[in-house]
Enzyme design. Structure first.
Site, PDB file in Angstrom:
ATOM      1  N   LYS A 127      14.883   6.314   3.524  1.00  0.00           N
ATOM      2  CA  LYS A 127      15.745   5.146   3.307  1.00  0.00           C
ATOM      3  C   LYS A 127      16.960   5.181   4.234  1.00  0.00           C
ATOM      4  O   LYS A 127      17.420   4.140   4.704  1.00  0.00           O
ATOM      5  CB  LYS A 127      16.147   5.081   1.839  1.00  0.00           C
ATOM      6  CG  LYS A 127      14.922   4.737   0.980  1.00  0.00           C
ATOM      7  CD  LYS A 127      15.081   5.109  -0.462  1.00  0.00           C
ATOM      8  CE  LYS A 127      13.822   4.750  -1.238  1.00  0.00           C
ATOM      9  NZ  LYS A 127      13.812   5.339  -2.587  1.00  0.00           N
ATOM     10  N   THR A 165       0.854  -1.193   0.000  1.00  0.00           N
ATOM     11  CA  THR A 165       0.000   0.000   0.000  1.00  0.00           C
ATOM     12  C   THR A 165       0.892   1.246   0.000  1.00  0.00           C
ATOM     13  O   THR A 165       2.106   1.150   0.197  1.00  0.00           O
ATOM     14  CB  THR A 165      -0.958   0.015   1.220  1.00  0.00           C
ATOM     15  OG1 THR A 165      -0.188   0.106   2.409  1.00  0.00           O
ATOM     16  CG2 THR A 165      -1.830  -1.229   1.255  1.00  0.00           C
ATOM     17  N   GLU A 173       6.523  12.100  -9.765  1.00  0.00           N
ATOM     18  CA  GLU A 173       5.108  12.311  -9.467  1.00  0.00           C
ATOM     19  C   GLU A 173       4.734  13.755  -9.826  1.00  0.00           C
ATOM     20  O   GLU A 173       5.608  14.608  -9.963  1.00  0.00           O
ATOM     21  CB  GLU A 173       4.878  12.145  -7.949  1.00  0.00           C
ATOM     22  CG  GLU A 173       5.393  10.863  -7.370  1.00  0.00           C
ATOM     23  CD  GLU A 173       4.559   9.676  -7.782  1.00  0.00           C
ATOM     24  OE1 GLU A 173       3.339   9.814  -7.846  1.00  0.00           O
ATOM     25  OE2 GLU A 173       5.144   8.613  -8.062  1.00  0.00           O
ATOM     26  N   GLY A 194       6.996  11.286 -16.975  1.00  0.00           N
ATOM     27  CA  GLY A 194       6.431  10.370 -15.977  1.00  0.00           C
ATOM     28  C   GLY A 194       7.472   9.774 -15.044  1.00  0.00           C
ATOM     29  O   GLY A 194       7.232   8.761 -14.392  1.00  0.00           O
ATOM     30  N   ASP A 203      12.265  11.299   0.481  1.00  0.00           N
ATOM     31  CA  ASP A 203      12.271   9.865   0.176  1.00  0.00           C
ATOM     32  C   ASP A 203      13.637   9.250   0.536  1.00  0.00           C
ATOM     33  O   ASP A 203      13.712   8.194   1.179  1.00  0.00           O
ATOM     34  CB  ASP A 203      11.958   9.690  -1.316  1.00  0.00           C
ATOM     35  CG  ASP A 203      12.073   8.248  -1.762  1.00  0.00           C
ATOM     36  OD1 ASP A 203      11.297   7.422  -1.265  1.00  0.00           O
ATOM     37  OD2 ASP A 203      12.976   7.942  -2.583  1.00  0.00           O
TER      38      ASP A 203
HETATM   39  N1  LIG Z   1       6.483   2.350  -7.552  1.00  0.00           N
HETATM   40  C1  LIG Z   1       7.719   1.999  -7.283  1.00  0.00           C
HETATM   41  O1  LIG Z   1       8.579   1.978  -8.154  1.00  0.00           O
HETATM   42  C2  LIG Z   1       8.101   1.598  -5.874  1.00  0.00           C
HETATM   43  C3  LIG Z   1       9.412   1.153  -5.604  1.00  0.00           C
HETATM   44  C4  LIG Z   1       9.752   0.754  -4.305  1.00  0.00           C
HETATM   45  C5  LIG Z   1       8.803   0.815  -3.306  1.00  0.00           C
HETATM   46  N2  LIG Z   1       7.543   1.280  -3.596  1.00  0.00           N
HETATM   47  C6  LIG Z   1       6.548   1.311  -2.521  1.00  0.00           C
HETATM   48  O2  LIG Z   1       5.623   0.273  -2.737  1.00  0.00           O
HETATM   49  C7  LIG Z   1       4.326   0.679  -2.322  1.00  0.00           C
HETATM   50  C8  LIG Z   1       3.363   0.559  -3.478  1.00  0.00           C
HETATM   51  O3  LIG Z   1       3.754   1.411  -4.520  1.00  0.00           O
HETATM   52  P1  LIG Z   1       2.895   1.572  -5.843  1.00  0.00           P
HETATM   53  O4  LIG Z   1       3.719   2.336  -6.792  1.00  0.00           O
HETATM   54  O5  LIG Z   1       2.378   0.254  -6.222  1.00  0.00           O
HETATM   55  O6  LIG Z   1       1.687   2.495  -5.311  1.00  0.00           O
HETATM   56  P2  LIG Z   1       0.236   2.634  -5.948  1.00  0.00           P
HETATM   57  O7  LIG Z   1       0.282   2.365  -7.401  1.00  0.00           O
HETATM   58  O8  LIG Z   1      -0.301   3.918  -5.452  1.00  0.00           O
HETATM   59  O9  LIG Z   1      -0.577   1.430  -5.268  1.00  0.00           O
HETATM   60  C9  LIG Z   1      -1.032   1.442  -3.957  1.00  0.00           C
HETATM   61  C10 LIG Z   1      -2.127   0.412  -3.811  1.00  0.00           C
HETATM   62  O10 LIG Z   1      -2.496   0.343  -2.447  1.00  0.00           O
HETATM   63  C11 LIG Z   1      -3.911   0.381  -2.375  1.00  0.00           C
HETATM   64  N3  LIG Z   1      -4.346   0.866  -1.084  1.00  0.00           N
HETATM   65  C12 LIG Z   1      -4.403   2.120  -0.592  1.00  0.00           C
HETATM   66  N4  LIG Z   1      -4.891   2.112   0.645  1.00  0.00           N
HETATM   67  C13 LIG Z   1      -5.193   0.822   0.941  1.00  0.00           C
HETATM   68  C14 LIG Z   1      -5.765   0.155   2.054  1.00  0.00           C
HETATM   69  N5  LIG Z   1      -6.110   0.828   3.141  1.00  0.00           N
HETATM   70  N6  LIG Z   1      -5.920  -1.175   1.979  1.00  0.00           N
HETATM   71  C15 LIG Z   1      -5.544  -1.863   0.879  1.00  0.00           C
HETATM   72  N7  LIG Z   1      -5.010  -1.293  -0.201  1.00  0.00           N
HETATM   73  C16 LIG Z   1      -4.847   0.032  -0.164  1.00  0.00           C
HETATM   74  C17 LIG Z   1      -4.332   1.252  -3.511  1.00  0.00           C
HETATM   75  O11 LIG Z   1      -5.704   0.980  -3.773  1.00  0.00           O
HETATM   76  P3  LIG Z   1      -6.584   1.902  -4.760  1.00  0.00           P
HETATM   77  O12 LIG Z   1      -6.054   1.641  -6.119  1.00  0.00           O
HETATM   78  O13 LIG Z   1      -7.949   1.375  -4.548  1.00  0.00           O
HETATM   79  O14 LIG Z   1      -6.366   3.312  -4.277  1.00  0.00           O
HETATM   80  C18 LIG Z   1      -3.395   0.723  -4.591  1.00  0.00           C
HETATM   81  O15 LIG Z   1      -3.897  -0.463  -5.113  1.00  0.00           O
HETATM   82  C19 LIG Z   1       4.460   2.100  -1.813  1.00  0.00           C
HETATM   83  O16 LIG Z   1       4.587   2.071  -0.422  1.00  0.00           O
HETATM   84  C20 LIG Z   1       5.737   2.594  -2.459  1.00  0.00           C
HETATM   85  O17 LIG Z   1       6.384   3.567  -1.704  1.00  0.00           O
HETATM   86  C21 LIG Z   1       7.182   1.654  -4.852  1.00  0.00           C
END
Ligand SMILES: NC(=O)c1ccc[n+]([C@@H]2O[C@H](COP(=O)([O-])OP(=O)(O)OC[C@H]3O[C@@H](n4cnc5c(N)ncnc54)[C@H](OP(=O)(O)O)[C@@H]3O)[C@@H](O)[C@H]2O)c1
Lengths: 156, 330
Positions: B220, B91, B205, B202, B216
């Protein structure tokens, strides 16, 4: 502490060993040694050494013991290892203030400012200072930069 | 083993696709490995016999999977009622109070489930508490993906440097900031213009604050300090300067004397994120969106790892964490 020493040895066999004994006994670590036989003058041969002593007291004791066996210490100078660090400063700066923060040990060896095309001024500094002073100087510069709301970029 | 996935966003979906792709590899280690539940903000899917990876890999929103999707049911309910062994938490990161991830993790760990996560928030806020809880419950808590994406920093230290004392860690921990600084270095452009271009492509953000203010990267730094250096520090303990004020003149002055300006996170007796001058030939000098971690240790002296810190590549770390849990606990 590292010392650059020159000893005067009588031009006779066995003198060098005699000179090294007090050094070793007092914890001196010999880093380099040059026996300058070709520079013999009035019966004395100069020997140049770089020696690391645990403290100044160890050196002073060594010096007395050398003199007791008729070896004179012609030169003794502390070697201070210097490091050269680069900085970049961005922002409105009172450069004088930065220079004033330097102790007598640190020296600005290079200074360059860029043509002011951006709204913020920018300079590059190179500072030479004893290795053990560097961290303190960087911290001090950071403090001044913070006071002046400037960005200080130091090298790693 | 059975797993549930909480969070079906970019990382969650990428992970499902990868689990499907690597099904054979996973089944060789555990032929009973199944994904039995998936949830997002809207609700969850649960089937104790296992969900179809093919179907899950082809959808963007959970309701597309089946009419049995339980709308408006919470992830907490899924964690409570499921009989899974592992919770995979993806999440969004929240560094204020760690929620909802923190609540999910506490619930899962207390229930005796292993946790694998990419979510930094809970670790920044309550690292010690979560580690202690996992120890108390005798379960695995794996978070390789939270720092520098695909880079295996925790595995490297925990598996390969067991006798080393880690004296300092420094690194580029944010790909977006590195992309901007690299562009400024190679093209001489201004910060504002380069940021705009990164946004259009892209790479960052729409709100780039976390990346360019070093927030960020500071998160870390907190995780690395707590997990590797065994410290007990919080976000406020990190001194932080961002890259907003870096001008083309500064980049150029640095370049003239053989340096590149990079946003560096440092963990030694101090904790810091700040722009630094890096010699062009130093191992920390990597460009584009790459991340790098440079370790200084008593025995190995220096070790550097370079790779992608975000994006799809992140799932590499998560799949390795899942496999490690299965191998250790199955
Ligand atoms: N993106 C990257 O490259 C990357 C790299 C390393 C780490 N991360 C970390 O990995 C995590 C996910 O990243 P992401 O890019 O996948 O983010 P994202 O695309 O925003 O996905 C987040 C997901 O969590 C869901 N969510 C939000 N609140 C929730 C809740 N209370 N219960 C269950 N699900 C919930 C959202 O649901 P909805 O769609 O319904 O809102 C969405 O499906 C983050 O913490 C991020 O910091 C990301």
């Amino acid at each position: 502490m590292k010392l650059d020493l020159t000893l005067g040895l009588i031009d006779r066999p066995g003198q060098l060993i005699k000179a090294l004994e007090p050094l070793a006994k007092n914890g001196g670590n010999i880093i380099s040694i040059i026996h300058e036989r070709e520079k013999v003058s009035s019966g004395y041969v100069p020997v140049s050494l770089v020696v690391d002593f645990p403290t100044i007291a160890n050196f002073e004791k060594t010096k007395r013991e050398l003199e007791d066996v008729s070896i004179s210490v012609i030169k003794s100078e502390e070697i201070i290892e210097k490091a050269n660090v680069s900085f970049i400063l961005i922002g409105k700066l009172d450069v004088r203030k930065i220079v004033e923060t330097e102790t007598d040990k640190a020296r600005i060896v290079n200074f360059e400012s860029s043509a002011p095309t951006s709204k913020e001024a920018c300079i590059r500094l190179n500072i030479e200072a004893p290795v053990e002073e560097i961290n303190r100087i960087v911290a001090k510069l950071k403090e001044v930069a913070e006071e002046e709301n400037a960005v200080l970029i130091s090298s790693v | 083993m059975k797993a549930i996935l909480v969070g079906f966003g970019f990382i969650g979906r990428s992970l499902v696709k990868t689990i499907r792709l690597k099904k054979n590899t996973l089944n060789l280690i555990d032929k009973e490995f199944k994904l039995v539940g998936v949830s997002d903000l809207d609700g969850y899917l649960y089937n104790e016999k296992g969900l179809s990876l093919e179907k899950l890999a082809s959808i963007n929103e959970i309701p597309e999977y089946s009419p049995n999707f339980l709308m408006e049911k919470s992830s907490l309910e899924l964690i409570e009622k499921c009989d899974a062994d592992i919770m995979i938490e993806t999440t969004p990161t929240n560094i204020e109070d760690g929620k909802p991830g923190l609540t999910h993790m506490e619930k899962a760990l207390s229930k005796g489930m292993h946790v694998v996560t990419s979510n930094k928030g809970p670790l920044v806020v309550e690292f010690k508490k979560l580690v202690n809880l996992s120890k108390e419950m005798g379960v695995e808590f794996k978070y390789e993906a939270t720092v520098a994406g695909a880079l295996p920093i925790f595995s490297l230290v925990n598996e390969c440097l067991q006798g080393d004392e880690i004296l300092r860690i420094s690194g580029i921990l944010n790909g977006t900031a590195n992309y901007i600084l690299s562009k400024m270095y190679f093209e001489g452009t201004s910060f504002e213009l380069t940021l705009k271009e990164a946004q259009e492509r892209g790479i960052t953000e729409s709100d780039p604050t976390y990346d360019i203010e070093g927030i960020d990267a500071a998160c870390k730094v907190v995780i690395l300090a707590n997990a590797i250096m065994k410290r007990d520090v919080r976000f406020k303990d990190v001194k932080r300067v961002g890259i907003k004020r870096i001008t083309p003149e500064a980049v150029n002055l640095a370049k003239q004397s053989g340096y590149v300006i990079k946003l560096i996170g440092t963990i030694d007796k101090n904790l810091e994120v700040a722009p630094k001058l890096i010699p062009e030939t130093h191992p920390l000098c990597v460009h584009g969106t790459l991340n790098v971690l440079h370790l200084e240790t008593d025995l190995a002296k220096v070790i550097t790892i370079i790779g992608y810190g975000a994006g799809r590549e992140t799932v590499s770390a998560m799949v390795n964490d899942i496999i490690s849990v299965i191998k250790k606990r199955n």
